[in-house]
Design a protein around this motif. Structure first.
Motif, mmCIF file in Angstrom:
data_model
loop_
_atom_site.group_PDB
_atom_site.id
_atom_site.type_symbol
_atom_site.label_atom_id
_atom_site.label_comp_id
_atom_site.label_asym_id
_atom_site.label_seq_id
_atom_site.Cartn_x
_atom_site.Cartn_y
_atom_site.Cartn_z
ATOM 1 N N PHE A 74 0.861 -1.241 0.319
ATOM 2 C CA PHE A 74 -0.196 -0.095 0.099
ATOM 3 C C PHE A 74 0.274 1.726 0.009
ATOM 4 O O PHE A 74 0.605 2.034 -0.559
ATOM 5 N N ALA A 75 2.134 1.570 1.185
ATOM 6 C CA ALA A 75 2.380 2.436 1.130
ATOM 7 C C ALA A 75 3.780 3.149 -0.412
ATOM 8 O O ALA A 75 3.869 3.904 -0.705
ATOM 9 N N ALA A 76 3.615 1.509 -1.438
ATOM 10 C CA ALA A 76 4.828 1.485 -2.601
ATOM 11 C C ALA A 76 3.616 2.726 -3.841
ATOM 12 O O ALA A 76 4.026 3.467 -4.592
ATOM 13 N N ALA A 77 2.343 1.922 -3.882
ATOM 14 C CA ALA A 77 0.663 2.302 -4.155
ATOM 15 C C ALA A 77 0.789 3.534 -4.609
ATOM 16 O O ALA A 77 0.381 4.639 -5.317
ATOM 17 N N VAL A 78 1.000 4.558 -2.546
ATOM 18 C CA VAL A 78 0.676 5.330 -2.143
ATOM 19 C C VAL A 78 1.821 6.634 -3.281
ATOM 20 O O VAL A 78 1.283 7.197 -3.752
ATOM 21 N N GLU A 79 2.201 5.720 -3.299
ATOM 22 C CA GLU A 79 4.082 6.764 -3.507
ATOM 23 C C GLU A 79 4.005 6.287 -4.720
ATOM 24 O O GLU A 79 4.239 7.888 -5.600
ATOM 25 N N THR A 80 3.392 5.389 -5.847
ATOM 26 C CA THR A 80 2.856 5.665 -7.317
ATOM 27 C C THR A 80 2.123 6.480 -7.635
ATOM 28 O O THR A 80 1.831 7.172 -8.609
ATOM 29 N N ALA A 81 0.843 6.964 -6.796
ATOM 30 C CA ALA A 81 -0.270 7.303 -6.986
ATOM 31 C C ALA A 81 -0.246 8.908 -6.422
ATOM 32 O O ALA A 81 -0.343 9.790 -7.232
ATOM 33 N N ASN A 82 1.689 9.731 -6.230
ATOM 34 C CA ASN A 82 1.501 10.769 -5.507
ATOM 35 C C ASN A 82 0.696 11.208 -4.490
ATOM 36 O O ASN A 82 0.478 12.336 -4.523
ATOM 37 N N LEU A 83 0.848 10.533 -3.655
ATOM 38 C CA LEU A 83 -0.027 10.931 -2.870
ATOM 39 C C LEU A 83 0.905 10.970 -1.934
ATOM 40 O O LEU A 83 1.212 10.700 -1.479
ATOM 41 N N PRO A 84 0.671 11.699 -0.814
ATOM 42 C CA PRO A 84 1.052 12.396 0.538
ATOM 43 C C PRO A 84 0.877 10.862 1.990
ATOM 44 O O PRO A 84 0.520 10.522 1.885
ATOM 45 N N ALA A 85 2.571 10.916 2.208
ATOM 46 C CA ALA A 85 2.428 9.440 2.467
ATOM 47 C C ALA A 85 2.141 9.420 4.117
ATOM 48 O O ALA A 85 3.206 10.001 5.206
ATOM 49 N N TRP A 86 0.620 10.027 4.007
ATOM 50 C CA TRP A 86 0.098 10.164 5.068
ATOM 51 C C TRP A 86 -0.022 8.780 6.219
ATOM 52 O O TRP A 86 0.252 7.439 6.296
ATOM 53 N N PRO A 87 -0.261 8.958 7.859
ATOM 54 C CA PRO A 87 -0.003 8.165 8.677
ATOM 55 C C PRO A 87 -1.053 6.567 8.139
ATOM 56 O O PRO A 87 -1.866 7.156 8.529
ATOM 57 N N MET A 88 -0.588 5.239 8.441
ATOM 58 C CA MET A 88 -1.914 4.567 8.616
ATOM 59 C C MET A 88 -2.405 4.139 9.655
ATOM 60 O O MET A 88 -1.262 4.256 10.664
#
Length: 99
Positions: A65-79
């Motif tokens: 999920f963290a990799a997908a968030v990075e791919t989507a250029n979303l902010p890396a908010w806390p899970m």
């Protein structure tokens, strides 16, 4: 190995835009995933992971999920939340879906 459906949510400091959820959906699609969060102060996803047990599935899902968030250029908010359902549990009707 079993298949596990893992739902993850990350909370942030602003509403999530439609274009961001679409980008996240594209990023989790190869994982059999879906994304959510339009207009919310959080984004999330549900992905399918093959693993030996639930703990390993959650760990692997969080990394994916963290990799997908990075791919989507979303902010890396806390899970802030992760829930897991195993295919055996689902098929056994443990979630109120008895035949």
């Amino acid at each position: 190995m079993s298949k596990w459906s893992v739902s993850i949510q990350a909370e942030g400091d602003r509403p999530v835009e439609l274009s961001e959820v679409v980008a996240l959906a594209d990023a989790v699609a190869p994982l059999g995933g879906i994304a959510s969060g339009v207009g919310a102060m959080a984004y999330g996803g549900q992905i399918v992971i093959e693993a030996e047990n639930a703990d390993i599935a959650v760990e692997a899902a969080m990394e994916a999920f963290a990799a997908a968030v990075e791919t989507a250029n979303l902010p890396a908010w806390p899970m802030t939340r992760a829930e897991v359902i195993g295919e055996d549990e689902f098929e056994a009707g443990e979630y109120g879906l008895d035949e």
